[in-house]
Structure formats: structure tokens, C-alpha cells
Write a protein that holds these residues in place. Structure first.
Motif, mmCIF file in Angstrom:
data_model
loop_
_atom_site.group_PDB
_atom_site.id
_atom_site.type_symbol
_atom_site.label_atom_id
_atom_site.label_comp_id
_atom_site.label_asym_id
_atom_site.label_seq_id
_atom_site.Cartn_x
_atom_site.Cartn_y
_atom_site.Cartn_z
ATOM 1 N N CYS A 1 -3.956 3.677 -1.486
ATOM 2 C CA CYS A 1 -4.150 4.497 -0.290
ATOM 3 C C CYS A 1 -5.640 4.732 -0.090
ATOM 4 O O CYS A 1 -6.453 4.449 -0.966
ATOM 5 C CB CYS A 1 -3.436 5.841 -0.421
ATOM 6 N N ALA A 2 -5.989 5.263 1.078
ATOM 7 C CA ALA A 2 -7.375 5.669 1.316
ATOM 8 C C ALA A 2 -7.689 6.859 0.414
ATOM 9 O O ALA A 2 -6.810 7.644 0.061
ATOM 10 C CB ALA A 2 -7.552 6.051 2.780
ATOM 11 N N SER A 3 -8.961 7.022 0.043
ATOM 12 C CA SER A 3 -9.342 8.115 -0.844
ATOM 13 C C SER A 3 -9.053 9.461 -0.190
ATOM 14 O O SER A 3 -9.046 9.598 1.034
ATOM 15 C CB SER A 3 -10.827 8.025 -1.189
ATOM 16 N N SER A 4 -8.820 10.465 -1.006
ATOM 17 C CA SER A 4 -8.517 11.802 -0.483
ATOM 18 C C SER A 4 -9.690 12.361 0.322
ATOM 19 O O SER A 4 -9.486 13.072 1.318
ATOM 20 C CB SER A 4 -8.173 12.747 -1.641
ATOM 21 N N VAL A 5 -10.913 12.046 -0.098
ATOM 22 C CA VAL A 5 -12.098 12.509 0.632
ATOM 23 C C VAL A 5 -12.120 11.914 2.038
ATOM 24 O O VAL A 5 -12.370 12.622 3.029
ATOM 25 C CB VAL A 5 -13.389 12.137 -0.127
ATOM 26 N N SER A 6 -11.840 10.623 2.142
ATOM 27 C CA SER A 6 -11.836 9.969 3.447
ATOM 28 C C SER A 6 -10.721 10.515 4.333
ATOM 29 O O SER A 6 -10.917 10.706 5.541
ATOM 30 C CB SER A 6 -11.664 8.455 3.281
ATOM 31 N N GLN A 7 -9.566 10.773 3.725
ATOM 32 C CA GLN A 7 -8.467 11.317 4.520
ATOM 33 C C GLN A 7 -8.821 12.702 5.065
ATOM 34 O O GLN A 7 -8.527 13.018 6.224
ATOM 35 C CB GLN A 7 -7.203 11.395 3.662
ATOM 36 N N GLN B 1 0.245 -2.965 0.769
ATOM 37 C CA GLN B 1 -0.845 -2.022 0.517
ATOM 38 C C GLN B 1 -0.624 -1.224 -0.759
ATOM 39 O O GLN B 1 -1.568 -0.950 -1.504
ATOM 40 C CB GLN B 1 -1.002 -1.073 1.700
ATOM 41 N N GLY B 2 0.620 -0.855 -1.012
ATOM 42 C CA GLY B 2 0.914 -0.068 -2.199
ATOM 43 C C GLY B 2 0.543 -0.772 -3.494
ATOM 44 O O GLY B 2 0.269 -0.120 -4.505
ATOM 45 N N GLN B 3 0.521 -2.103 -3.457
ATOM 46 C CA GLN B 3 0.189 -2.882 -4.657
ATOM 47 C C GLN B 3 -1.276 -3.321 -4.697
ATOM 48 O O GLN B 3 -1.728 -3.854 -5.702
ATOM 49 C CB GLN B 3 1.087 -4.118 -4.734
ATOM 50 N N ILE B 4 -2.001 -3.103 -3.592
ATOM 51 C CA ILE B 4 -3.385 -3.594 -3.526
ATOM 52 C C ILE B 4 -4.395 -2.447 -3.531
ATOM 53 O O ILE B 4 -5.270 -2.377 -4.387
ATOM 54 C CB ILE B 4 -3.587 -4.474 -2.266
ATOM 55 N N THR C 1 -1.273 -2.961 15.956
ATOM 56 C CA THR C 1 -2.557 -2.436 16.418
ATOM 57 C C THR C 1 -3.363 -1.901 15.246
ATOM 58 O O THR C 1 -2.872 -1.083 14.456
ATOM 59 C CB THR C 1 -2.347 -1.308 17.449
ATOM 60 N N LEU C 2 -4.602 -2.362 15.134
ATOM 61 C CA LEU C 2 -5.509 -1.918 14.079
ATOM 62 C C LEU C 2 -6.587 -1.031 14.688
ATOM 63 O O LEU C 2 -7.145 -1.342 15.741
ATOM 64 C CB LEU C 2 -6.168 -3.119 13.397
ATOM 65 N N ASN C 3 -6.892 0.068 14.004
ATOM 66 C CA ASN C 3 -7.928 0.975 14.496
ATOM 67 C C ASN C 3 -8.491 1.740 13.307
ATOM 68 O O ASN C 3 -8.114 1.501 12.164
ATOM 69 C CB ASN C 3 -7.355 1.915 15.562
ATOM 70 N N GLY C 4 -9.410 2.645 13.567
ATOM 71 C CA GLY C 4 -10.022 3.398 12.481
ATOM 72 C C GLY C 4 -11.069 4.358 12.991
ATOM 73 O O GLY C 4 -11.280 4.494 14.199
ATOM 74 N N PHE C 5 -11.749 5.006 12.060
ATOM 75 C CA PHE C 5 -12.731 6.036 12.390
ATOM 76 C C PHE C 5 -14.171 5.527 12.309
ATOM 77 O O PHE C 5 -15.100 6.218 12.705
ATOM 78 C CB PHE C 5 -12.570 7.229 11.440
ATOM 79 N N SER C 6 -14.366 4.328 11.777
ATOM 80 C CA SER C 6 -15.712 3.831 11.512
ATOM 81 C C SER C 6 -16.588 3.776 12.753
ATOM 82 O O SER C 6 -17.761 4.166 12.719
ATOM 83 C CB SER C 6 -15.647 2.439 10.880
ATOM 84 N N LYS C 7 -16.041 3.299 13.853
ATOM 85 C CA LYS C 7 -16.841 3.089 15.050
ATOM 86 C C LYS C 7 -16.822 4.309 15.971
ATOM 87 O O LYS C 7 -17.873 4.793 16.415
ATOM 88 C CB LYS C 7 -16.356 1.849 15.809
ATOM 89 N N SER C 8 -15.637 4.814 16.278
ATOM 90 C CA SER C 8 -15.524 5.915 17.235
ATOM 91 C C SER C 8 -16.186 7.194 16.739
ATOM 92 O O SER C 8 -16.790 7.934 17.514
ATOM 93 C CB SER C 8 -14.046 6.190 17.534
ATOM 94 N N HIS C 9 -16.096 7.470 15.425
ATOM 95 C CA HIS C 9 -16.608 8.713 14.879
ATOM 96 C C HIS C 9 -17.788 8.495 13.920
ATOM 97 O O HIS C 9 -18.158 9.412 13.184
ATOM 98 C CB HIS C 9 -15.490 9.460 14.146
ATOM 99 N N ALA C 10 -18.360 7.296 13.941
ATOM 100 C CA ALA C 10 -19.533 6.987 13.103
ATOM 101 C C ALA C 10 -19.260 7.306 11.629
ATOM 102 O O ALA C 10 -20.076 7.914 10.943
ATOM 103 C CB ALA C 10 -20.765 7.749 13.602
ATOM 104 N N MET C 11 -18.107 6.873 11.128
ATOM 105 C CA MET C 11 -17.696 7.145 9.747
ATOM 106 C C MET C 11 -17.553 5.844 8.956
ATOM 107 O O MET C 11 -16.614 5.675 8.170
ATOM 108 C CB MET C 11 -16.375 7.919 9.743
ATOM 109 N N THR C 12 -18.495 4.941 9.138
ATOM 110 C CA THR C 12 -18.383 3.611 8.548
ATOM 111 C C THR C 12 -18.153 3.652 7.042
ATOM 112 O O THR C 12 -17.296 2.944 6.512
ATOM 113 C CB THR C 12 -19.652 2.800 8.853
ATOM 114 N N GLY D 1 -9.133 3.517 7.962
ATOM 115 C CA GLY D 1 -8.531 2.879 9.123
ATOM 116 C C GLY D 1 -7.036 3.146 9.152
ATOM 117 O O GLY D 1 -6.478 3.771 8.242
ATOM 118 N N TYR D 2 -6.411 2.670 10.197
ATOM 119 C CA TYR D 2 -4.964 2.857 10.295
ATOM 120 C C TYR D 2 -4.343 1.740 11.111
ATOM 121 O O TYR D 2 -5.040 0.988 11.814
ATOM 122 C CB TYR D 2 -4.621 4.215 10.905
#
Length: 243
Positions: A121-127, A115-118, A83-94, A99-100
Motif C-alpha cells: 500500500c501507499a505509506s501512511s504518511v502519504s495517505q 498490488q498486495g503482493q508488490i 482511470t489512473l490519477n494521483g496527487f503528484s501534479k494537481s497538488h504538487a506532491m510528487t 496515486g489512485y
């Protein structure tokens, strides 16, 4: 269509993944629980298939019950669904690009290795922003946002209905897109229509052919009502000049 899916999978025995976007981009369609259950029954016949369920628009649903059933919640589907999801749509954080993924351990471990090689991680600000969204944004705001988006959807549908030779086969019940049929213009060349619309009216739409839906255009109503009013006026004037 579950029957078409069954036929397709039987004809392609090497298929490994079924990508399921619900609610849908670009149509805004929302699969009912009953339809998803039919799809699950088909998938059960093909144990090699893993389901990649993109459910990022799950909190933008305009049906009477506001329900979007997660595919992994269906019987016997959890162990084979990513399952793929994220904050972009539900919380207007495009812009935060946060995502997660939720999946059985064997899939999550493989994804973490890649992911660890590409991206690391997501930026600390986004987290930090994601944590704030989960802690501080209440259900009332999310429900209110759905009502606002629904009113924008209704406005766009109403304006499209006034335009000659423009049709919306099935009104969208989720996400924030409309995919009207404009195939009676430009001989169905949606790409040229969008290019000319951009040049003449400075209005950007996405050709439906980008999604395999020739003769349509994708309209996003994830903007202010003021911008929508200007956009729909420009589209109407443009199509009238081409009629």
C-alpha cells in the motif's frame, strides 16, 4: 488520429489495451471532448480493447474552458476504462508517490491482487497528506496554480520563439511540458544535443527520442520563474554556439 487508430487496431487483432495519456506527457496536448468521442466510437468496434486512461494532469489545463473530459464519462466507456490519477501534479506532491485507480470492480479486484503482493500500500504518511490535500486545499488554490503554470508556459514559448531554428508545432494546452523541434541542430540527434547541453551548460533536458519523437527535446516548466529564466538563457546561448 481516430482513423489511424482504427487502422492499427484492425491490423493487430490481438491488441488488448489502449493507453491514453490526456493531457499528454511529453507534448502537453489536450484532447477535446469531440476527439475523445471519436476515439470512443472507434474503440466500440473492438470489444476486446480495455482503455488505460492516464489523466493525472487533468487539473493543469490552459484552454479557455479549462476542461479535460474523462474518457470513462463517455457513452459506453465506463465499463471498459481504467482511470489512473494521483496527487503528484494537481497538488504538487510528487515526492509522496500517491496515486489512485478508478475502474469497474472486475479490474479493481485484479489490480488489488497484484498490488498486495508488490507494494502492499501507499505509506501512511502519504495517505495522510492525500487526505489533507482533499480536505484543506480549496478550488481557488488549484485554479490559481493553473494560472501560474500558464504564465510559465507562455514565458517558455516566448523564449523558444526567439531561438533560431527552434519550432513548436502546436503550443501545449495542458500538463507542464513543451516539446520543441530542434532537429536542425546536431543533424537531429537529440540525445547528443542533450548530453552536450548537460556537460557544457549543466542544463538537463530529456531527448524526445525517449518518447519516439526524434529531433525534439522535452522541457519541463514545473519550477520557479527564476530557474526558468536561467535555463532558457543557457539553452539560447548553447544553441547559438552550435548554429
Amino acid at each position: 488520429n481516430p482513423s489511424d487508430l482504427d487502422r492499427c487496431l484492425s491490423q493487430h487483432p490481438k491488441a488488448k489495451v489502449l493507453m491514453l495519456c490526456n493531457p499528454s506527457n511529453p507534448t502537453g496536448g489536450v484532447h477535446s471532448t469531440e476527439l475523445l468521442a471519436e476515439i470512443a466510437r472507434v474503440v466500440q468496434k473492438y470489444p476486446q480493447i480495455v482503455i488505460l486512461a492516464d489523466e493525472i494532469y487533468e487539473r493543469l489545463v490552459y484552454t479557455s474552458d479549462g476542461k479535460c473530459t474523462s474518457f470513462a464519462s463517455l457513452p459506453d466507456m465506463f465499463h471498459r476504462t481504467i482511470t489512473l490519477n494521483g496527487f503528484s501534479k494537481s497538488h504538487a506532491m510528487t515526492g509522496f508517490r500517491l496515486g489512485y485507480l478508478a475502474a469497474p470492480a472486475r479490474f479493481a479486484k485484479a489490480v488489488a491482487t497484484l498490488q498486495g503482493q508488490i507494494t502492499s500500500c501507499a505509506s501512511s504518511v502519504s495517505q495522510a497528506a492525500g487526505v489533507a490535500a482533499l480536505r484543506d486545499v480549496g478550488e481557488e488554490w488549484l485554479l490559481s496554480n493553473v494560472e501560474i503554470m500558464k504564465s510559465k508556459r507562455d514565458y517558455v514559448l516566448g523564449e523558444l520563439e526567439k531561438m533560431k531554428d527552434v519550432e513548436v508545432a502546436v503550443p501545449p494546452n495542458g500538463a507542464f511540458y513543451v516539446l520543441p523541434d530542434v532537429s536542425k541542430y546536431y543533424g537531429g540527434d537529440d540525445t547528443q544535443l542533450c548530453l552536450d547541453l548537460l556537460k557544457e551548460k549543466k542544463l538537463a533536458l530529456v531527448p524526445g527520442s525517449s518518447f519516439g519523437a526524434e529531433g525534439t527535446v522535452r522541457i519541463s516548466y514545473a519550477t520557479s520563474m527564476e530557474e526558468l529564466e536561467v535555463a532558457m538563457k543557457k539553452l539560447r546561448e548553447f544553441l547559438e554556439s552550435k548554429a
